[in-house]
Structure formats: structure tokens, C-alpha cells
Design a protein around this motif. Sequence first.
Motif, short mmCIF file in Angstrom:
data_model
loop_
_atom_site.label_atom_id
_atom_site.label_comp_id
_atom_site.label_asym_id
_atom_site.label_seq_id
_atom_site.Cartn_x
_atom_site.Cartn_y
_atom_site.Cartn_z
N PHE A 137 -2.54 -3.89 -4.33
CA PHE A 137 -1.82 -2.80 -4.99
C PHE A 137 -1.95 -1.51 -4.19
CE2 PHE A 137 -1.96 0.88 -7.82
CZ PHE A 137 -0.73 0.80 -8.43
N SER A 138 -3.18 -1.21 -3.71
CA SER A 138 -3.42 0.04 -2.98
C SER A 138 -2.67 0.06 -1.66
CB SER A 138 -4.92 0.21 -2.73
OG SER A 138 -5.62 0.29 -3.94
N LYS A 186 0.06 -1.63 -0.83
CA LYS A 186 1.51 -1.56 -1.04
C LYS A 186 1.97 -0.15 -1.42
CE LYS A 186 2.66 -6.32 -2.34
NZ LYS A 186 3.21 -7.20 -3.40
N ASN A 187 1.06 0.59 -2.04
CA ASN A 187 1.43 1.93 -2.50
C ASN A 187 0.87 3.04 -1.62
OD1 ASN A 187 2.84 1.63 -5.35
ND2 ASN A 187 1.17 0.11 -5.26
N GLY A 188 0.26 2.65 -0.52
CA GLY A 188 -0.19 3.66 0.44
C GLY A 188 -1.50 4.34 0.11
N TYR A 189 -2.31 3.75 -0.77
CA TYR A 189 -3.63 4.33 -1.09
C TYR A 189 -4.68 3.63 -0.21
CZ TYR A 189 -0.97 5.63 -5.24
OH TYR A 189 -0.01 6.11 -6.09
N SER A 211 0.72 -0.65 6.04
CA SER A 211 1.76 -0.19 6.97
C SER A 211 1.25 -0.33 8.40
CB SER A 211 2.10 1.28 6.68
OG SER A 211 0.94 2.09 6.83
N TYR A 233 -0.32 -6.39 4.05
CA TYR A 233 0.29 -5.48 3.08
C TYR A 233 0.23 -4.01 3.49
CZ TYR A 233 -0.01 -9.59 0.08
OH TYR A 233 0.12 -10.85 -0.44
#
Length: 345
Positions: free
Chosen positions: A28-29, A31-34, A77, A75
Amino acid sequence: MKTISSQTTFWLSITALLTMGIILVSIFSLKNGYYSIFPYFYILPIFLIAYFSPRYAVYFTVLLGWIFLGLVYLYGSPDIQLYGSSIAFFYVFVSLGIVISAFSSQLVQEKKYRDIVENSQAGIFTFSPGTSRIRESNARAAGILGYSLEEMKDLEISALWFDADQESRFMKKLRQDGKIADTEIALRKKDRAVIWVLATASLIQDGMANCSIADITEMKRIKDELIESELRYRTLFDGASDAIFLHDLDGKIFETNVIASRYLGYTKKEFMQMRLHDLDTHPETLLTPEKVQVLLSRGHLLFDTVQKKKDGTTVTVEVSSRMTEYFGMSAVMSTVRDESERKYS
């Protein structure tokens, strides 16, 4: 096959569930850039597995590290900074696993050692040869010496010794050789009663000495009584006026007294290699089945025979045999009296 305790199974299950949760949080982190928080979550399962199963902690940590890197590459970037920090976290995870695993293994070994010491049937205590004070003791040592565990701590070891000279020799040998094996020493209990112990000691790290003791007071008492009994027996045995032979029902000689050697001319060692038949002029009539049966049924037997001495001369004797024991075995004690001496006495 080694079984896993319920407690270990519980914590392994918690670790597995926690790891799965962290993997989902990581996905989750990423994929959302955290990117800054989720890597630290991996430290918790590493701590848990290293503490409860240090044997497999390193393998688990390496596997978890590879899972972490795989998730980042799948996952995350395509960022060189993210890849670099992920590799750094990978090495941090592995290093933590190794360090915590080693520390946990040491704790496990210390716990095993302490369990062995506490449950040992021997009394064990450590003391400082310099200050002569006891640092640690197990319950068995305290029980043997009549003290409580609290009283044993910082107790001067000199207070335990019965003989100051023996203490001096013991400490001197320990300092010179670094160890002492199976030495009988006399100690005083708290109530000042004297006990005998079998002591083993050795110098260990930090200049301390480790000592184990086993109470042998009762064994020593029995041993001393046996020695005293043996001395009394030997005095009576060798002080008898007649020759005495201890032998089995086949005539094999176990023991003789001094008079037997003086009377027949053989040494004790020579007697040990002979049978009673070798001393008789008519061995076929000495211990016949009929005589043995009478001896066994009545417990004693009296008969005359002729024995030959080492120099070839013969003498008529009266043999009085009775059943006895020799080292727990059935044996015969035969008292041999010179008939000529009795005739003219």
C-alpha cells in the motif's frame, strides 16, 4: 523429532501474521508513494523471531530482506534514491538479525547453564580466591552447608573450612594449577557440624573460581567402618594359632593367614594360584560330593586328612570347615590344625 512448545508456536504464529500485515502495508505504501515509514515495520518481526527462535533468525531475516527488496522493485517507483535506501535497509535488517540472534543464543545458553546449576545434585558455588568470598551459589550447596541462599552470598569461604592447613594447601594448588579434581575435604556447616565433601574446583573468567561439592560424609563413615572392620578381621585372622583358608566349594583358595604360610611353606601369592586339593596327599577324597552335601546341609564339616608341605614333608591335620561369605559370595572357611601338635600339647 523435537517438539515445539506451545509458547514458541504462539509467537511464531504472531510473527507470521505480523509479517503478512507488514507486506500488505508495504504494498500500500509503495503504491501510494509513502517511502519513509514502512521499512521500520520490518524490525519488529526480526526482533520476535530472533528472540524466540535464534537458530533460524538469520535465515528468516535474509528471506524477509529479499521480500522487502522484491516489493520495492515491484511496486515502488523507478527511483535510484529509493533503490539505494532499500539496499541499505536490507543490510540493516540482516545485521540486526545476526546481532539479535547471537545475543538471544547467548541468553538461551546462559539460561540452560543456570537451569543445570540450579537443578544439579552437586552443590555449586563461585568465589573469589582474592577476597575469599562466595559470589553465587545454588540451592544444593546451601543445603549441604546448612545456609540459606541469601546467607551464602558474600560468605567468607574460610568460615567453611575445618582445617586451616587444608584450606591453605587447597587454595595454593588452585592458584598454581588452575584446577583441583575430586579432593576429599572436611568442612563445617552453619551449625559447626563437620562434614566430608568431594570437591572439584577450577579458575574461570574474571579471576573467579567455580567449586562443586558432593556430600560424602555417610559414604566416608561406612568406608571407615569397613576399614576398621577389615583391620579387626585381619588382626583376628592373622593372629589365629591355626592355619586358615578361605576357599570355594571347588577348593580354589581366596585368602590365607600368616600361619598357613609359616605352616606349609608357601607364600600368600602362591596360595592364590592353588586349590586346597594341591595341598592334600589324597585330593580325590578331600571335597567329595558327599562331603560338600554334608557341608551345605549342616553348615560345617570336620574331618582328618594328610597335607604336604612345600618341602615335600607331610603332616596329619584336622580340618574344620564352615560356610561363610566372601565379598558377597558363598565361601568356605577351613581351619587346619596340626594333629601332631595337638597330640603332644
